[in-house]
Scaffold this active site. Structure first.
Site, PDB file in Angstrom:
ATOM      1  CE1 TYR A 163      53.412  34.841 -11.964  1.00 33.70           C
ATOM      2  CE2 TYR A 163      55.682  34.620 -11.754  1.00 33.70           C
ATOM      3  CZ  TYR A 163      54.524  35.252 -12.355  1.00 33.70           C
ATOM      4  OH  TYR A 163      55.014  36.305 -13.287  1.00 33.70           O
ATOM      5  CE  LYS A 230      42.664  45.211  -6.974  1.00 34.58           C
ATOM      6  NZ  LYS A 230      42.675  46.633  -7.284  1.00 34.58           N
ATOM      7  CG  ASP A 284      44.790  49.353  -7.602  1.00 33.26           C
ATOM      8  OD1 ASP A 284      45.008  48.783  -6.534  1.00 33.26           O
ATOM      9  OD2 ASP A 284      43.652  49.584  -7.979  1.00 33.26           O
ATOM     10  CG  ASP A 308      56.645  38.760 -12.099  1.00 33.00           C
ATOM     11  OD1 ASP A 308      57.880  39.008 -12.240  1.00 33.00           O
ATOM     12  OD2 ASP A 308      55.924  38.303 -13.131  1.00 33.00           O
TER      13      ASP A 308
END
Ligand code: NAI
Length: 421
Positions: A163, A230, A284, A308
């Site tokens: 972002y 991640k 995840d 987000d």
């Protein structure tokens, strides 16, 4: 009333109030603090008006006439274009820097083309590095069986990651140069028609976010802080985020925390009394786990993109966007704003749910400025309104037989609950 400042020499705080100050590294809030407000676009003006009215009523209830917020208007988005001839006047940023505290409505961002997000521009210009999003249940209709067990605060990094806006359009000269560089220097070949984005994650930004999250956990008596990442795939960005976050926990906050590894190696799986467990989860897996085991999460620390996704998912568990509050905070400056956008289809119709904006104001006034009594009063009023089925259409449509209130009627109902407390 002070007029909306358009140029930096017009930035004159209202004379009725006093500025929030920083002394010895702490925010000092006077009894009549000046708080900037930005109406925003779409439903912004309606929900911001509602939030101000509810907060004013709660401040009056909590402190009699002893304390009062002095609201100071600044503009961004369409109102700034009309008033000042530009979307984000420098004067608006100056006003926020001067007051240090601001309440903002949503602003329109064009998708795929046009100007960059004004929201992102404000966060970056003021270095508001932590996006703080509490997710709580107030009794509203919610799709999740365990909605009442959801009570998280998400700390989302606000300045880096994908972002940060470091990206180039497919076919552009910049993308071509970058492709050539990657091929020549690293032997990496990208397709000619690829847009390219860069994902920076730094130790500095990660650690200041983690510090804020751990301080929050200590102040609020939380028992678990979870680092979401991640890192199994993106080792040097997301994986490093995890390591740097743990490093802050085990150095600067050593007396307060036990890591998950230590829990099993040193404590036989039994959490020692009074300590905060710091663990980490792969993104995840975590997106599933907040649904299957919401009680295992309290404070969640995440890089920008993960943050987000998880905050929208978490808010869906407890009834959605009309309730989802947020605050962008730096070391001292904070700009509170709801998670939702401008909801153009509801703009000007007096039907939007102002709760997200109200709860954002609660974060600003109750948490950042420390007027905790205001937070307790407003949250109780929201609980009572929902209990009595006095809700706007977004919630009423999930409550059979309930006639929705307009934004203004719901606001009035909240004020009446507050006055009767
Ligand atoms: P949105 O949040 O405006 O709307 C998503 C859905 O939720 C729509 O169905 C909308 O009607 C509904 N909704 C949103 N807020 C509501 C409320 N308070 N009460 C009842 N229903 C509500 O998101 P969307 O449609 O993706 O974006 C619209 C515009 O808002 C875009 O220009 C976008 O860039 C901007 N936006 C601005 C944000 C900000 O200022 N921080 C954040 C998100 C979007």
């Amino acid at each position: 009333m002070a007029r909306i400042p358009c140029s930096p020499d017009e930035v004159k705080p209202p004379s009725e109030g006093q500025l929030v100050k920083v002394e010895n590294g702490r925010l000092v809030v006077p009894d009549n603090p000046i708080v900037v407000f930005i109406e925003g676009d779409g439903i912004g003006p309606e929900v911001v008006a509602s939030a101000k009215a509810v907060i004013d009523a709660a401040v009056k209830k909590a402190y009699g006439g002893k304390r009062k917020i002095v609201w100071w208007e600044a503009a961004a988005g369409s109102k700034a274009m009309e008033t000042c001839g530009e979307l984000l006047p420098q004067a608006t940023l100056e006003a926020i820097k001067t007051a240090k505290v601001a309440l903002k409505g949503p602003l329109t961002t064009p998708v795929g083309s046009g100007y960059r997000s004004l929201n992102v521009a404000i966060r970056q210009a003021l270095d508001l590095y932590a996006n703080i999003r509490p997710v709580r249940y107030y009794g509203q209709p919610a799709p999740h069986k365990y909605a009442d067990k959801v009570n998280f605060v998400i700390f989302r990094e606000n300045t880096e990651d994908l972002y940060a806006g470091i990206e180039w359009q497919a076919g552009s000269e910049e993308a071509r140069k970058l492709r050539e560089f990657l091929k020549k220097e690293f032997g990496i070949e990208l397709r000619e028609d690829a847009g390219i984005g860069i994902k920076p994650i730094s130790k500095f930004a990660t650690q200041r976010l983690m510090r804020k999250a751990l301080r929050w956990a200590i102040d609020h008596g939380n028992k678990i802080v979870t680092i979401m990442h991640k890192g199994n795939i993106m080792k040097y960005t997301e994986g490093a985020f995890m390591q740097w976050a743990y490093e802050v926990a085990t150095t600067e906050f050593r007396d307060y925390v036990v890591t998950e590894q230590e829990l099993y190696e040193k404590y036989g799986g039994q959490m020692p009394e009074g300590k905060i467990l710091v663990n980490d989860r792969i993104a995840d897996n975590m997106l599933q786990q907040i649904i299957t085991r919401p009680w295992d999460y309290e404070v969640i620390v995440a890089p920008n993109v993960n943050g987000d996704y998880i905050s929208d998912e978490a808010n869906a568990l407890v009834g959605g966007i009309g309730m989802a509050a947020g605050m962008n905070a730096g070391d001292y400056i904070a700009v509170a704003e709801p998670v939702h956008g401008t909801a153009p289809k509801y703009a000007g119709k007096d039907v939007a749910n102002p709760t997200a904006e109200i709860l954002s104001a609660v974060l600003l006034i109750g948490e950042h400025m420390g007027w905790k009594e205001v937070a307790l009063i407003v949250e109780e009023a929201i609980r009572r309104a929902i209990r009595d089925k006095k809700v706007t259409q977004d919630l009423a449509r999930h409550m059979p037989g309930v006639t929705p209130l307009k934004t203004s009627e719901y606001t009035q109902a909240l004020i009446e609950y507050i006055e009767s407390m």
